[in-house]
Design a protein around this motif. Structure first.
Motif, PDB file in Angstrom:
ATOM      1  N   ALA A 179       0.642  -1.186   0.096  1.00  0.00           N
ATOM      2  CA  ALA A 179       0.190  -0.502   0.072  1.00  0.00           C
ATOM      3  C   ALA A 179       1.051   1.404  -0.314  1.00  0.00           C
ATOM      4  CB  ALA A 179      -1.182   0.358   1.089  1.00  0.00           C
ATOM      5  N   ARG A 194      -4.071   1.451   0.456  1.00  0.00           N
ATOM      6  CA  ARG A 194      -4.754   0.155   0.793  1.00  0.00           C
ATOM      7  C   ARG A 194      -6.479   0.025   0.093  1.00  0.00           C
ATOM      8  NH1 ARG A 194      -3.809  -2.931   6.467  1.00  0.00           N
ATOM      9  NH2 ARG A 194      -5.047  -4.862   6.253  1.00  0.00           N
ATOM     10  N   ARG A 195      -7.135   1.652   0.850  1.00  0.00           N
ATOM     11  CA  ARG A 195      -8.604   1.019   0.299  1.00  0.00           C
ATOM     12  C   ARG A 195      -8.796   0.084  -1.160  1.00  0.00           C
ATOM     13  NH1 ARG A 195     -12.544   5.789   0.953  1.00  0.00           N
ATOM     14  NH2 ARG A 195     -14.521   3.862   0.737  1.00  0.00           N
ATOM     15  N   LEU A 197      -6.190  -0.551  -2.812  1.00  0.00           N
ATOM     16  CA  LEU A 197      -6.408  -2.742  -3.610  1.00  0.00           C
ATOM     17  C   LEU A 197      -6.558  -3.346  -3.323  1.00  0.00           C
ATOM     18  CD1 LEU A 197      -2.106  -1.221  -2.343  1.00  0.00           C
ATOM     19  CD2 LEU A 197      -3.300  -2.305  -4.570  1.00  0.00           C
ATOM     20  N   GLU A 198      -8.200  -2.876  -2.098  1.00  0.00           N
ATOM     21  CA  GLU A 198      -8.570  -4.208  -1.014  1.00  0.00           C
ATOM     22  C   GLU A 198      -9.422  -4.100  -2.455  1.00  0.00           C
ATOM     23  OE1 GLU A 198      -8.527  -6.326   1.653  1.00  0.00           O
ATOM     24  OE2 GLU A 198      -6.339  -6.099   2.008  1.00  0.00           O
ATOM     25  N   HIS A 199     -10.225  -3.011  -3.014  1.00  0.00           N
ATOM     26  CA  HIS A 199     -11.434  -3.038  -3.971  1.00  0.00           C
ATOM     27  C   HIS A 199     -10.575  -4.243  -4.860  1.00  0.00           C
ATOM     28  CE1 HIS A 199     -14.215  -1.701  -6.720  1.00  0.00           C
ATOM     29  NE2 HIS A 199     -13.676  -1.786  -7.334  1.00  0.00           N
ATOM     30  N   VAL A 201      -8.369  -6.602  -4.560  1.00  0.00           N
ATOM     31  CA  VAL A 201      -9.093  -7.495  -4.032  1.00  0.00           C
ATOM     32  C   VAL A 201     -10.216  -8.176  -4.449  1.00  0.00           C
ATOM     33  CG1 VAL A 201      -8.146  -9.506  -2.017  1.00  0.00           C
ATOM     34  CG2 VAL A 201      -6.752  -7.594  -3.133  1.00  0.00           C
ATOM     35  N   ASP A 202     -11.089  -7.409  -4.021  1.00  0.00           N
ATOM     36  CA  ASP A 202     -12.353  -7.963  -3.644  1.00  0.00           C
ATOM     37  C   ASP A 202     -12.775  -8.686  -4.866  1.00  0.00           C
ATOM     38  OD1 ASP A 202     -12.434  -8.151  -0.749  1.00  0.00           O
ATOM     39  OD2 ASP A 202     -13.505  -5.464  -0.992  1.00  0.00           O
ATOM     40  N   ARG A 208      -3.208 -10.669  -2.345  1.00  0.00           N
ATOM     41  CA  ARG A 208      -2.588 -10.226  -1.464  1.00  0.00           C
ATOM     42  C   ARG A 208      -1.455 -11.469  -0.740  1.00  0.00           C
ATOM     43  NH1 ARG A 208      -7.920  -8.419   0.843  1.00  0.00           N
ATOM     44  NH2 ARG A 208      -8.207 -10.088   2.271  1.00  0.00           N
ATOM     45  N   LEU A 220       1.064  -5.880   3.668  1.00  0.00           N
ATOM     46  CA  LEU A 220       0.384  -7.232   2.707  1.00  0.00           C
ATOM     47  C   LEU A 220       1.775  -6.546   1.280  1.00  0.00           C
ATOM     48  CD1 LEU A 220      -2.565  -6.651   3.954  1.00  0.00           C
ATOM     49  CD2 LEU A 220      -1.321  -8.835   4.086  1.00  0.00           C
ATOM     50  N   TYR A 222       0.613  -6.552  -2.257  1.00  0.00           N
ATOM     51  CA  TYR A 222      -0.584  -6.798  -3.508  1.00  0.00           C
ATOM     52  C   TYR A 222      -0.033  -7.441  -4.975  1.00  0.00           C
ATOM     53  CZ  TYR A 222      -3.376  -5.088   0.450  1.00  0.00           C
ATOM     54  OH  TYR A 222      -4.109  -4.844   1.695  1.00  0.00           O
TER      55      TYR A 222
END
Length: 228
Positions: A179, A194-195, A197-199, A201-202, A208, A220, A222
């Motif tokens: 991140a 990070r928000r 990146l997590e999106h 991933v989802d 990750r 983490l 990514y």
């Protein structure tokens, strides 16, 4: 789509990883089937001579011919398959030219399965409109099926331009990014990075795993998911 034959799609893409992913995407949409894949314009022409195809998922930047030139030559040869153009170019002149060559939708790289699914479902709705229209309103509804109402909804606080920048940064990083690395590359805060990146991933477009350093808690890492 119940009771109708599946819509046969030829994937024309020179990147083998992307081609496999696009074939997988097509197969996940009910009512569609991948009829094959071609890495060049010449290979696409050969496949069309022996394989019935309803729709081309066509990358515009092929090693031997521009996608619109291929579409034009196919029309001249009597092939009438519609085209969903896949491109990273934002040139609206190209978009206008494609309309006369059977390009019914454009998908800008990079895209997720959800984006392509939306375009294919809309195409299927347009294709299913048969018979004689009762008036202008029915004609308008048939054409409106091809037009997306707007970008796919993002979680609150995320924007499409920033998501594109994060996506491109991650795609260009062969070893992946943290991140913090994305934040530095894009010019946003680590928390914001990070928000996004997590999106990704989802959405199934990034993976990750923990990166262990000399001291402290692991961070983490990514990495862009390039294929199925």
């Amino acid at each position: 789509m119940t009771g109708r034959p599946p819509i046969r799609v030829l994937v024309v893409e020179d990147d083998p990883v992307a081609a496999d992913a696009h074939v997988m995407y097509v197969g996940r949409v009910p009512g569609f089937v991948a009829a094959g894949k071609a890495a060049t314009g010449a290979e696409a022409r050969r496949m069309l001579e022996r394989t019935p195809v309803d729709l081309l998922l066509l990358d515009l930047h092929l090693p031997d011919v521009h996608g619109l030139q291929l579409a034009r030559s196919l029309r001249t040869a009597g092939h009438h398959a519609d085209v969903v153009a896949v491109t990273s170019a934002r040139d609206l002149t190209v978009v206008r030219e494609g309309v006369s060559l059977g390009v019914v939708q454009y998908v800008l790289k990079p895209f997720t399965f959800a984006t392509l699914r939306d375009r294919l479902v809309r195409y299927a709705e347009f294709r299913a409109a048969v018979g004689e229209a009762s008036g202008q309103a029915e004609v308008d509804r048939a054409l409106a099926a091809l037009r997306a109402p707007g970008p796919a909804a993002l979680p609150k606080g995320l924007s499409a331009p920033t998501l594109e920048r994060v996506t491109l940064a991650l795609r260009d990083a062969d070893e992946g990014l943290t991140a913090s690395g994305v934040a530095e590359a894009v010019g946003i805060s680590r928390i914001t990075a990070r928000r996004y990146l997590e999106h990704l991933v989802d959405a199934g477009r990034a993976g990750r795993h923990p990166q262990y350093g000399a001291v402290g808690r692991p961070e983490l890492q990514y990495r862009w998911v390039t294929g199925p």
